[in-house]
Design an enzyme around this catalytic site. Structure first.
Site, PDB file in Angstrom:
ATOM      1  N   CYS A 131       9.445 -10.055 -89.913  1.00  8.73           N
ATOM      2  CA  CYS A 131      10.674  -9.429 -89.435  1.00  8.73           C
ATOM      3  C   CYS A 131      11.548 -10.453 -88.719  1.00  8.73           C
ATOM      4  O   CYS A 131      11.260 -10.826 -87.568  1.00  8.73           O
ATOM      5  CB  CYS A 131      10.324  -8.262 -88.516  1.00  8.73           C
ATOM      6  SG  CYS A 131      11.753  -7.420 -87.844  1.00  8.73           S
ATOM      7  N   CYS A 134      13.359  -9.149 -85.633  1.00 11.23           N
ATOM      8  CA  CYS A 134      12.473  -8.979 -84.471  1.00 11.23           C
ATOM      9  C   CYS A 134      12.136 -10.320 -83.844  1.00 11.23           C
ATOM     10  O   CYS A 134      12.121 -10.462 -82.628  1.00 11.23           O
ATOM     11  CB  CYS A 134      11.165  -8.320 -84.895  1.00 11.23           C
ATOM     12  SG  CYS A 134      11.375  -6.903 -85.967  1.00 11.23           S
ATOM     13  N   ASP A 135      11.829 -11.323 -84.653  1.00 10.80           N
ATOM     14  CA  ASP A 135      11.214 -12.539 -84.121  1.00 10.80           C
ATOM     15  C   ASP A 135      12.077 -13.792 -84.227  1.00 10.80           C
ATOM     16  O   ASP A 135      11.748 -14.809 -83.609  1.00 10.80           O
ATOM     17  CB  ASP A 135       9.894 -12.807 -84.872  1.00 10.80           C
ATOM     18  CG  ASP A 135       8.886 -11.696 -84.631  1.00 10.80           C
ATOM     19  OD1 ASP A 135       8.968 -11.045 -83.578  1.00 10.80           O
ATOM     20  OD2 ASP A 135       8.024 -11.475 -85.501  1.00 10.80           O
TER      21      ASP A 135
END
Ligand SMILES: Cc1cc2nc3c(=O)[nH]c(=O)nc-3n(C[C@H](O)[C@H](O)[C@H](O)COP(=O)(O)OP(=O)(O)OC[C@H]3O[C@@H](n4cnc5c(N)ncnc54)[C@H](O)[C@@H]3O)c2cc1C
Length: 311
Positions: A131, A134-135
């Site tokens: 992701c 997300c990261d």
């Protein structure tokens, strides 16, 4: 008979549990094989509102569960084996036992597709991720070369997003052209930081001994030649599989297997609602899952209010 059964304890299921519990519906909440859902597989969550320093994914999910239980949610280990939504009340078979309920909230999430390499599994949380939203902004990836694997819209979108942080993004694709939409391809290919690597597959993620991604080994599937590429992160973007097999033939899904919603979070079956990633192929974030979990709970509550005379 249950008022509400919630299937899944990710952000969607537990948010639905908080809302339905506070509405005095005493929801039965089934954990499935992954109590706390996908967010328990990540370390720091930096984009969930309310935590200026970020919060550990596991901790966040424990907090959500405690919050739901405080208002009377009954969280139970249990795996949904099958359903019969052909009439009312709704029937569910959980670990061999039949449960009947007036409403059901499906929050079974989706699984990111993995490459299936032992080194990939060993380095998950150590530089391998599924992701970019997300990261991508984590310090370990800033100003570093990164690898994105895939050739569809999400891969190109993730690669483009990562150019904000990375020194360069190598986009590894097994074919000689992308599957993504023309507009996504144009945007990605004119970005000087994106470097496509065609006809190639990742055969190993390097860095297992050091517990930190240091590169990938590649194989050109046309020539058979192998090579290595240094990078600090590997973003696997080869799709997601929604956890909907158990509802086959009962709930309408789209071509990708995601539950199809009508108004709000309603499914094609009266009294069955869906929330979170199981019905979302676009955003797939903790906060959007929580948001639709809230919506499904409110809709289930209203449904029960409107339909009481039917039971
Ligand atoms: C590595 C990684 C890092 C991420 N980091 C972030 C981040 O930093 N920020 C962010 O916003 N998002 C992040 N995400 C995305 C986020 O985790 C998801 O969007 C979110 O978890 C979706 O919540 P959900 O409740 O829909 O489903 P999930 O969290 O997937 O939960 C699904 C639940 O359903 C249960 N279940 C499934 N099948 C059954 C069954 N048959 N019977 C009973 N239960 C069942 C599972 O056990 C689980 O409890 C990340 C995802 C990954 C993979």
């Amino acid at each position: 008979m249950e008022q509400v059964v919630i299937i899944g304890t990710g952000c969607a299921g537990l948010t639905a549990a908080i809302y339905t519990a506070r509405a005095n519906l005493s929801p039965l909440v089934l954990t499935g094989a992954m109590p706390g859902g996908l967010l328990t597989t990540t370390s720091t969550v930096e984009n969930f509102p309310g935590f200026p320093e970020g919060i550990d994914g596991f901790q966040l999910m424990q907090n959500l569960q405690k919050q739901a239980e405080r208002f009377g949610a009954r969280v139970q280990f249990g795996h949904l084996d099958s359903v019969d939504f052909s009439g009312h009340p709704l029937k569910l078979v959980v670990d061999g036992e039949t449960i009947i309920s007036k409403t059901v909230i499906v929050a079974t999430g989706s699984k990111p597709r993995a490459l299936g390499l032992p080194s990939e599994e060993a380095l998950e949380k150590h530089g391998v991720t599924y992701c970019a939203t997300c990261d991508g902004a984590l310090p370990q990836f800033r100003n570093q070369p990164l690898v994105v694997v895939g050739g569809g819209d999400s891969a190109l979108e993730e690669a483009t997003y990562l150019t904000r942080f990375a020194s360069e993004v190598h986009l590894i694709h097994r074919r000689d052209s992308f599957r993504a939409s023309v507009i996504m391809q144009e945007r990605a290919l004119k970005n000087p930081k994106i470097k496509p690597v065609w006809n190639s597959v990742v055969t190993e993620v390097l860095g297992v001994a050091e517990k930190k991604v240091s590169g990938v080994r590649l194989k050109n599937i046309e020539t058979g030649m192998t090579s290595t590429l240094s990078c600090a992160g590997v973003f696997v973007a080869i799709g997601h599989v929604p956890n909907t097999a158990v509802f086959n033939g009962q709930l309408e899904t789209d071509a990708g297997g995601y539950i199809q919603l009508r108004e709000g979070t309603r499914t094609n079956v009266r009294g069955v609602f869906a929330a979170g990633d199981v019905a979302d192929s676009v955003y797939r974030q903790a906060i959007t899952a929580a948001g639709t979990g809230c919506a499904a709970a409110i809709e289930a509550e209203r449904f029960l209010g409107e339909e009481t005379e039917n039971y």
